[in-house]
Write a protein that holds these residues in place. Structure first.
Motif, PDB file in Angstrom:
ATOM      1  N   VAL A 260       0.851  -1.194   0.000  1.00 11.62           N
ATOM      2  CA  VAL A 260       0.000   0.000   0.000  1.00 11.62           C
ATOM      3  C   VAL A 260       0.888   1.246   0.000  1.00 11.62           C
ATOM      4  O   VAL A 260       1.750   1.386   0.863  1.00 11.62           O
ATOM      5  CB  VAL A 260      -0.914   0.028   1.236  1.00 11.62           C
ATOM      6  CG1 VAL A 260      -1.710   1.324   1.291  1.00 11.62           C
ATOM      7  CG2 VAL A 260      -1.841  -1.180   1.225  1.00 11.62           C
ATOM      8  N   PRO A 261       0.703   2.173  -0.941  1.00 15.75           N
ATOM      9  CA  PRO A 261       1.486   3.407  -0.922  1.00 15.75           C
ATOM     10  C   PRO A 261       0.978   4.334   0.179  1.00 15.75           C
ATOM     11  O   PRO A 261      -0.168   4.782   0.149  1.00 15.75           O
ATOM     12  CB  PRO A 261       1.238   4.010  -2.314  1.00 15.75           C
ATOM     13  CG  PRO A 261      -0.065   3.438  -2.758  1.00 15.75           C
ATOM     14  CD  PRO A 261      -0.184   2.086  -2.113  1.00 15.75           C
ATOM     15  N   LEU A 262       1.826   4.602   1.166  1.00 15.84           N
ATOM     16  CA  LEU A 262       1.459   5.471   2.272  1.00 15.84           C
ATOM     17  C   LEU A 262       1.982   6.878   2.001  1.00 15.84           C
ATOM     18  O   LEU A 262       3.160   7.058   1.677  1.00 15.84           O
ATOM     19  CB  LEU A 262       2.047   4.949   3.593  1.00 15.84           C
ATOM     20  CG  LEU A 262       1.612   3.543   4.015  1.00 15.84           C
ATOM     21  CD1 LEU A 262       2.224   3.185   5.364  1.00 15.84           C
ATOM     22  CD2 LEU A 262       0.095   3.433   4.068  1.00 15.84           C
ATOM     23  N   VAL A 263       1.104   7.864   2.131  1.00 14.25           N
ATOM     24  CA  VAL A 263       1.496   9.246   1.863  1.00 14.25           C
ATOM     25  C   VAL A 263       1.212  10.097   3.087  1.00 14.25           C
ATOM     26  O   VAL A 263       0.535   9.656   4.028  1.00 14.25           O
ATOM     27  CB  VAL A 263       0.752   9.809   0.630  1.00 14.25           C
ATOM     28  CG1 VAL A 263       1.027   8.930  -0.588  1.00 14.25           C
ATOM     29  CG2 VAL A 263      -0.747   9.905   0.875  1.00 14.25           C
ATOM     30  N   ASP A 264       1.742  11.324   3.083  1.00 12.22           N
ATOM     31  CA  ASP A 264       1.477  12.221   4.202  1.00 12.22           C
ATOM     32  C   ASP A 264       0.003  12.621   4.217  1.00 12.22           C
ATOM     33  O   ASP A 264      -0.748  12.306   3.291  1.00 12.22           O
ATOM     34  CB  ASP A 264       2.400  13.439   4.157  1.00 12.22           C
ATOM     35  CG  ASP A 264       2.186  14.318   2.919  1.00 12.22           C
ATOM     36  OD1 ASP A 264       1.026  14.508   2.501  1.00 12.22           O
ATOM     37  OD2 ASP A 264       3.182  14.822   2.373  1.00 12.22           O
ATOM     38  N   ASP A 265      -0.405  13.295   5.252  1.00 13.52           N
ATOM     39  CA  ASP A 265      -1.819  13.572   5.455  1.00 13.52           C
ATOM     40  C   ASP A 265      -2.423  14.495   4.397  1.00 13.52           C
ATOM     41  O   ASP A 265      -3.641  14.633   4.321  1.00 13.52           O
ATOM     42  CB  ASP A 265      -2.042  14.195   6.839  1.00 13.52           C
ATOM     43  CG  ASP A 265      -1.940  13.172   7.957  1.00 13.52           C
ATOM     44  OD1 ASP A 265      -1.905  11.958   7.634  1.00 13.52           O
ATOM     45  OD2 ASP A 265      -1.886  13.572   9.136  1.00 13.52           O
ATOM     46  N   TYR A 266      -1.569  15.129   3.596  1.00 14.25           N
ATOM     47  CA  TYR A 266      -2.065  16.042   2.568  1.00 14.25           C
ATOM     48  C   TYR A 266      -1.795  15.546   1.152  1.00 14.25           C
ATOM     49  O   TYR A 266      -1.966  16.280   0.185  1.00 14.25           O
ATOM     50  CB  TYR A 266      -1.466  17.437   2.790  1.00 14.25           C
ATOM     51  CG  TYR A 266      -1.811  17.979   4.145  1.00 14.25           C
ATOM     52  CD1 TYR A 266      -3.050  18.562   4.391  1.00 14.25           C
ATOM     53  CD2 TYR A 266      -0.925  17.862   5.215  1.00 14.25           C
ATOM     54  CE1 TYR A 266      -3.393  19.023   5.666  1.00 14.25           C
ATOM     55  CE2 TYR A 266      -1.254  18.322   6.479  1.00 14.25           C
ATOM     56  CZ  TYR A 266      -2.491  18.897   6.693  1.00 14.25           C
ATOM     57  OH  TYR A 266      -2.832  19.346   7.950  1.00 14.25           O
ATOM     58  N   GLY A 267      -1.362  14.282   1.046  1.00 16.31           N
ATOM     59  CA  GLY A 267      -1.175  13.657  -0.252  1.00 16.31           C
ATOM     60  C   GLY A 267      -0.101  14.268  -1.107  1.00 16.31           C
ATOM     61  O   GLY A 267      -0.105  14.116  -2.329  1.00 16.31           O
ATOM     62  N   LYS A 268       0.873  14.936  -0.475  1.00 16.83           N
ATOM     63  CA  LYS A 268       1.915  15.639  -1.243  1.00 16.83           C
ATOM     64  C   LYS A 268       3.239  14.887  -1.327  1.00 16.83           C
ATOM     65  O   LYS A 268       4.095  15.213  -2.144  1.00 16.83           O
ATOM     66  CB  LYS A 268       2.174  17.025  -0.638  1.00 16.83           C
ATOM     67  CG  LYS A 268       0.954  17.948  -0.676  1.00 16.83           C
ATOM     68  CD  LYS A 268       0.476  18.196  -2.092  1.00 16.83           C
ATOM     69  CE  LYS A 268      -0.680  19.179  -2.132  1.00 16.83           C
ATOM     70  NZ  LYS A 268      -1.199  19.382  -3.509  1.00 16.83           N
ATOM     71  N   GLY A 269       3.423  13.902  -0.486  1.00 15.34           N
ATOM     72  CA  GLY A 269       4.678  13.155  -0.488  1.00 15.34           C
ATOM     73  C   GLY A 269       4.496  11.825   0.191  1.00 15.34           C
ATOM     74  O   GLY A 269       3.505  11.597   0.902  1.00 15.34           O
ATOM     75  N   LEU A 270       5.431  10.914  -0.022  1.00 18.21           N
ATOM     76  CA  LEU A 270       5.368   9.612   0.630  1.00 18.21           C
ATOM     77  C   LEU A 270       5.614   9.775   2.130  1.00 18.21           C
ATOM     78  O   LEU A 270       6.383  10.629   2.559  1.00 18.21           O
ATOM     79  CB  LEU A 270       6.414   8.672   0.024  1.00 18.21           C
ATOM     80  CG  LEU A 270       6.206   8.319  -1.456  1.00 18.21           C
ATOM     81  CD1 LEU A 270       7.351   7.443  -1.947  1.00 18.21           C
ATOM     82  CD2 LEU A 270       4.870   7.621  -1.664  1.00 18.21           C
ATOM     83  N   LYS A 271       4.932   8.974   2.907  1.00 17.09           N
ATOM     84  CA  LYS A 271       5.086   9.035   4.354  1.00 17.09           C
ATOM     85  C   LYS A 271       6.478   8.587   4.762  1.00 17.09           C
ATOM     86  O   LYS A 271       6.992   7.588   4.251  1.00 17.09           O
ATOM     87  CB  LYS A 271       4.033   8.164   5.034  1.00 17.09           C
ATOM     88  CG  LYS A 271       4.067   8.217   6.558  1.00 17.09           C
ATOM     89  CD  LYS A 271       2.968   7.354   7.176  1.00 17.09           C
ATOM     90  CE  LYS A 271       3.010   7.427   8.685  1.00 17.09           C
ATOM     91  NZ  LYS A 271       1.936   6.607   9.323  1.00 17.09           N
ATOM     92  N   GLU A 272       7.085   9.318   5.657  1.00 16.97           N
ATOM     93  CA  GLU A 272       8.420   8.963   6.115  1.00 16.97           C
ATOM     94  C   GLU A 272       8.385   7.652   6.884  1.00 16.97           C
ATOM     95  O   GLU A 272       7.410   7.305   7.527  1.00 16.97           O
ATOM     96  CB  GLU A 272       8.978  10.076   6.996  1.00 16.97           C
ATOM     97  CG  GLU A 272       9.202  11.395   6.259  1.00 16.97           C
ATOM     98  CD  GLU A 272       9.777  12.457   7.163  1.00 16.97           C
ATOM     99  OE1 GLU A 272      10.031  12.166   8.357  1.00 16.97           O
ATOM    100  OE2 GLU A 272       9.991  13.583   6.675  1.00 16.97           O
ATOM    101  N   GLY A 273       9.509   6.950   6.807  1.00 13.76           N
ATOM    102  CA  GLY A 273       9.647   5.721   7.573  1.00 13.76           C
ATOM    103  C   GLY A 273       9.562   4.468   6.737  1.00 13.76           C
ATOM    104  O   GLY A 273       9.750   3.364   7.223  1.00 13.76           O
ATOM    105  N   GLY A 274       9.250   4.607   5.435  1.00 12.15           N
ATOM    106  CA  GLY A 274       9.141   3.436   4.588  1.00 12.15           C
ATOM    107  C   GLY A 274      10.138   3.425   3.489  1.00 12.15           C
ATOM    108  O   GLY A 274      10.903   4.344   3.316  1.00 12.15           O
TER     109      GLY A 274
END
Length: 274
Positions: A260-274
Motif C-alpha cells: 500500500v502506498p502510504l502518503v502524508d496527510d495532505y497527499g503531497k509526499g510519501l510518508k516517512e519511515g518506509g
C-alpha cells in the motif's frame, strides 16, 4: 472496490437503517472482535484471511486479547445496513474519513491513487496526469472515480477505457481486468486506488504503480482511511483510537508489506519511515 468507492457506497445506504444512538450502547461485543468485511475484496479483505485488512484485524484482536469473528457481505449498496447497522459486527476496518453515515475513528493511514504502467514501457517515468507522454494513450479508469475527472480535464477521456465502479467482487473483478489489459497492451496505463493497485502490482513483475502526488485541482486523489463504527458508539471509537495510536508502527508495517502506498496527510509526499 476500494476506500473511495466505499464512501460512495455508504452514501447510498438509507440513513434510517441505522439504530438510534440510544440503542447502540450495548451492541459492541465484550468477548469477540466482530469485523464487517467483504469476502472477495482482495487485496484488502478476503474470506481466506489473505487481505491486509484481515491482517490488521488479526493484529488488533491479538492486542485486545479477543478472537476474531467476521460478518461477510459484498461491498455493494446495503453493506453497512446488513452488517454494522444490523448489529451483526462492530467495526469496518477500512472506511474513508468524512463519511457521515458511520462514526469514524482517527485515520490510521493516508493513501492516493496510482498510475499503473509497464516497467519497461514509455510511460514508466510519468509522475503526473498532465505529462505530455500520456496524450494519445489509452488509460483504464473506473467510471465515477476521482481520477476520471482529472483525465477528462486533460483531454484523455476520449481514448480511455471505462471499468465499473460498484461491483460484487465475487462475480466481477475490475482491478484484475485493468491490470491484465495493461499487460496485454489493450491499454497503456490504468488508474487505480493505491491500496488496490499497489498490492496487486506486486504479483506482476512487468508492472509498476506510480503514486499520483502532483495533481492539482479537485477532486482530490488522496484519502485518509479510518475504521467505521456505529453512530453513538463514542466509547468504542475512543478505544479504537487508543489502539491505533499505540499500534501505528505495526499497522504501517502491515500496510507497507502489502504494498500500500502510504502518503502524508495532505497527499503531497510519501510518508516517512518506509
Amino acid at each position: 472496490m476500494h476506500g473511495v468507492i466505499r464512501a460512495a457506497i455508504a452514501a447510498a445506504v438509507v440513513l434510517a437503517a441505522a439504530p438510534a444512538p440510544a440503542q447502540v450502547a450495548d451492541l459492541v461485543s465484550d468477548d469477540v472482535l466482530r469485523v464487517c468485511a467483504d469476502p472477495a475484496n482482495s487485496p484488502m479483505s478476503a474470506r481466506d484471511g489473505s487481505g491486509f485488512e484481515n491482517r490488521i484485524a488479526e493484529h488488533l484482536g491479538q492486542v485486545m486479547g479477543k478472537p476474531l469473528e467476521y460478518t461477510w457481505f459484498p461491498m455493494v449498496t446495503g453493506f453497512a445496513r446488513n452488517t454494522l447497522f444490523a448489529g451483526k459486527c462492530d467495526v469496518v476496518i477500512g472506511y474513508a474519513q468524512g463519511d457521515e453515515l458511520v462514526l469514524n475513528t482517527n485515520h490510521y493511514y493516508t493513501s492516493t491513487h496510482v498510475l499503473v504502467v509497464r516497467t519497461d514501457g514509455p510511460l514508466a517515468e510519468v509522475e503526473s496526469l498532465s505529462d505530455p507522454a500520456l496524450q494519445g494513450k489509452r488509460v483504464g479508469v473506473v467510471v465515477g472515480s476521482p481520477p476520471a475527472t482529472h483525465i477528462a480535464r486533460r483531454g484523455l477521456m476520449a481514448a480511455a477505457k471505462p471499468y465499473n465502479l460498484m461491483v460484487d467482487r465475487r462475480v466481477e473483478n475490475p482491478a484484475g481486468d485493468m491490470l491484465a489489459d495493461v499487460e496485454a497492451g489493450v491499454t497503456d496505463a490504468a488508474l487505480l486506488w493505491g491500496p488496490v493497485g499497489g498490492p496487486l502490482v506486486q504479483e506482476h513483475a512487468d508492472l509498476k504503480a506510480i503514486p499520483l502526488l502532483k495533481e492539482e485541482g479537485s477532486p482530490k486523489l488522496y484519502y485518509r482511511i479510518t475504521m467505521g463504527v456505529r453512530q453513538g458508539e463514542d466509547v468504542w471509537k475512543r478505544e479504537l483510537n487508543s489502539l491505533i495510536r499505540r499500534e501505528q508502527g505495526a499497522l504501517d508495517k502491515i500496510l507497507r508489506d502489502a504494498g500500500v502506498p502510504l502518503v502524508d496527510d495532505y497527499g503531497k509526499g510519501l510518508k516517512e519511515g518506509g
